[in-house]
Design a protein around this motif. Structure first.
Motif, PDB file in Angstrom:
ATOM      1  N   THR A   1       2.038 -19.345  27.821  1.00  0.00           N
ATOM      2  CA  THR A   1       0.754 -18.839  27.301  1.00  0.00           C
ATOM      3  C   THR A   1       0.081 -17.531  28.236  1.00  0.00           C
ATOM      4  O   THR A   1       0.317 -18.268  29.677  1.00  0.00           O
ATOM      5  CB  THR A   1      -0.175 -19.459  26.231  1.00  0.00           C
ATOM      6  OG1 THR A   1      -1.151 -18.367  25.842  1.00  0.00           O
ATOM      7  CG2 THR A   1      -0.475 -20.501  27.815  1.00  0.00           C
ATOM      8  N   GLY A   2      -1.100 -16.778  28.255  1.00  0.00           N
ATOM      9  CA  GLY A   2      -1.519 -16.043  29.495  1.00  0.00           C
ATOM     10  C   GLY A   2      -2.663 -17.482  29.732  1.00  0.00           C
ATOM     11  O   GLY A   2      -3.075 -16.794  28.193  1.00  0.00           O
ATOM     12  N   ALA A   3      -2.385 -17.750  30.749  1.00  0.00           N
ATOM     13  CA  ALA A   3      -3.542 -18.879  30.935  1.00  0.00           C
ATOM     14  C   ALA A   3      -4.909 -17.962  30.838  1.00  0.00           C
ATOM     15  O   ALA A   3      -4.773 -17.550  31.845  1.00  0.00           O
ATOM     16  CB  ALA A   3      -3.932 -19.974  31.975  1.00  0.00           C
ATOM     17  N   ILE A   4      -6.448 -18.479  30.942  1.00  0.00           N
ATOM     18  CA  ILE A   4      -8.167 -18.209  31.044  1.00  0.00           C
ATOM     19  C   ILE A   4      -8.428 -18.296  32.099  1.00  0.00           C
ATOM     20  O   ILE A   4      -8.174 -20.035  32.201  1.00  0.00           O
ATOM     21  CB  ILE A   4      -8.517 -17.450  29.992  1.00  0.00           C
ATOM     22  CG1 ILE A   4      -8.961 -18.409  29.232  1.00  0.00           C
ATOM     23  CG2 ILE A   4      -8.006 -16.293  29.199  1.00  0.00           C
ATOM     24  CD1 ILE A   4     -10.044 -18.441  28.343  1.00  0.00           C
ATOM     25  N   ARG A   5      -9.297 -18.288  33.063  1.00  0.00           N
ATOM     26  CA  ARG A   5      -9.437 -19.451  33.717  1.00  0.00           C
ATOM     27  C   ARG A   5     -11.592 -19.303  33.962  1.00  0.00           C
ATOM     28  O   ARG A   5     -12.520 -18.578  33.127  1.00  0.00           O
ATOM     29  CB  ARG A   5      -9.678 -18.784  35.133  1.00  0.00           C
ATOM     30  CG  ARG A   5     -10.274 -19.485  36.749  1.00  0.00           C
ATOM     31  CD  ARG A   5     -10.245 -18.690  38.225  1.00  0.00           C
ATOM     32  NE  ARG A   5      -8.625 -18.593  38.021  1.00  0.00           N
ATOM     33  CZ  ARG A   5      -8.062 -19.757  38.475  1.00  0.00           C
ATOM     34  NH1 ARG A   5      -8.378 -21.167  38.485  1.00  0.00           N
ATOM     35  NH2 ARG A   5      -6.757 -19.577  39.172  1.00  0.00           N
TER      36      ARG A   5
END
Length: 319
Positions: free
Chosen positions: A119-123
């Motif tokens: 998945t497109g991780a967020i920081r």
């Protein structure tokens, strides 16, 4: 990657490693510090002020502080939720979960793998976490429905994701995959109008008890003007969950100030009762669902023969 969420979440700047503290002459084990996990500490005063969600977020951050340098880790499920500041109903675990995309990845006594698709991780504050919609779906697939609905309601209310985001994340889960039915149910009954975890938990119990699905935050008025919004509404009755923040008594308020707030709430309820039945319950009633059932039945809100919470599309999604 997106930026951090726009609502409060745990700030890890107060965390310190044992070696760093000793380097400046502080021995944390002698007092004044609380060990978050082996080798990582918080000042006791700061730790004592943390909410349960923040305490778990501190554990996640502390785990990363002791992890192998240079190794990328994306935290998932309840650990992602804590870092994002998303509440839950059940007690927070003493372990941390991170996303893995292949079998055979071993864990540790604290860091546990969760197998799932990329998945497109967020920081957030330096940590990579699964985005809110994916976090909600994972919570529903691998945890309790009340935690997943609480998370979904919170994310919708704070514009951390949309219903379309939740539906899109659900669509990525194969039809016969573990927990898909639970995830479909959580997405179907999620509602950003729910204003607290207690209200979310109440709705999950209503769903399980076959109570008709209520409308949320319905406004009532009378000849004197606006009475206010009620938590739950059915034809002929309203429901109010009495959480700690219900009466909006400011921290440090005097007895006189608190009394004025409570008196205003009593007058509000008196105005409501002239128009409809009013059911009230507290957290303890939710821990014994039959009590909630009895409270609602006393005001004329009784179970249906079959649930009408899910429309046909929802029901096909949970089959």
């Amino acid at each position: 990657m997106l930026g951090p969420p726009r609502h409060p979440c745990f700030d890890p700047s107060g965390l310190s490693r044992t070696a760093d503290l000793r380097r400046v002459g502080i021995e944390p084990s002698r007092g004044g510090w609380r060990q978050v996990r082996t080798g990582v500490w918080l000042p006791e005063e700061s730790a004592a002020a943390l909410t349960p969600v923040d305490l778990h977020a501190a554990l996640v951050h502390a785990t990363m502080r002791t992890h192998r340098a240079g190794e990328s880790v994306t935290f998932a499920a309840e650990s992602a939720a804590a870092v994002l500041g998303i509440p839950r109903i059940r007690a927070w675990p003493g372990t941390v979960r991170h996303l893995v995309t292949r079998r055979g990845v071993s864990g540790s006594s604290v860091l546990r793998p969760l197998l799932g698709a990329e998945t497109g991780a967020i920081r957030v504050h330096g940590l990579l976490v699964t985005p809110p919609a994916r976090t909600v779906v994972d919570l529903a697939r691998y945890g309790a429905l009340e935690d997943a609905v609480t998370a979904a309601d919170y994310c919708l209310r704070h514009a951390m994701c949309t219903r379309d985001d939740l539906a899109a994340e659900l669509a990525l889960v194969p039809r016969r995959a573990r927990g898909r039915a639970s995830a479909a149910t959580a997405v179907a009954i999620a509602d950003g109008s729910s204003m607290s975890p207690g209200e979310s938990f109440s709705r999950v119990l209503m769903f399980r008890l076959l109570i008709p699905r209520p409308r949320l935050q319905v406004s009532f008025t009378d000849a004197d003007g606006l009475i206010g919004d009620v938590d739950f509404w059915w034809e002929g009755a309203v429901g109010e969950f009495d959480g700690r923040t219900k009466y909006r008594i400011p921290p440090g308020a005097s007895h006189e100030e608190a009394g004025r707030v409570l008196w205003a709430e009593k007058k509000r309820e008196d105005r409501l009762r002239r128009q409809t039945q009013v059911a009230r319950w507290v957290w303890a009633n939710l821990l014994s669902p039959n009590q909630l059932l009895a409270i609602l039945a006393d005001k004329g809100v009784r179970p249906e023969r079959r649930s009408t919470w899910l429309d046909r599309d929802d029901q096909s999604g949970v089959a």
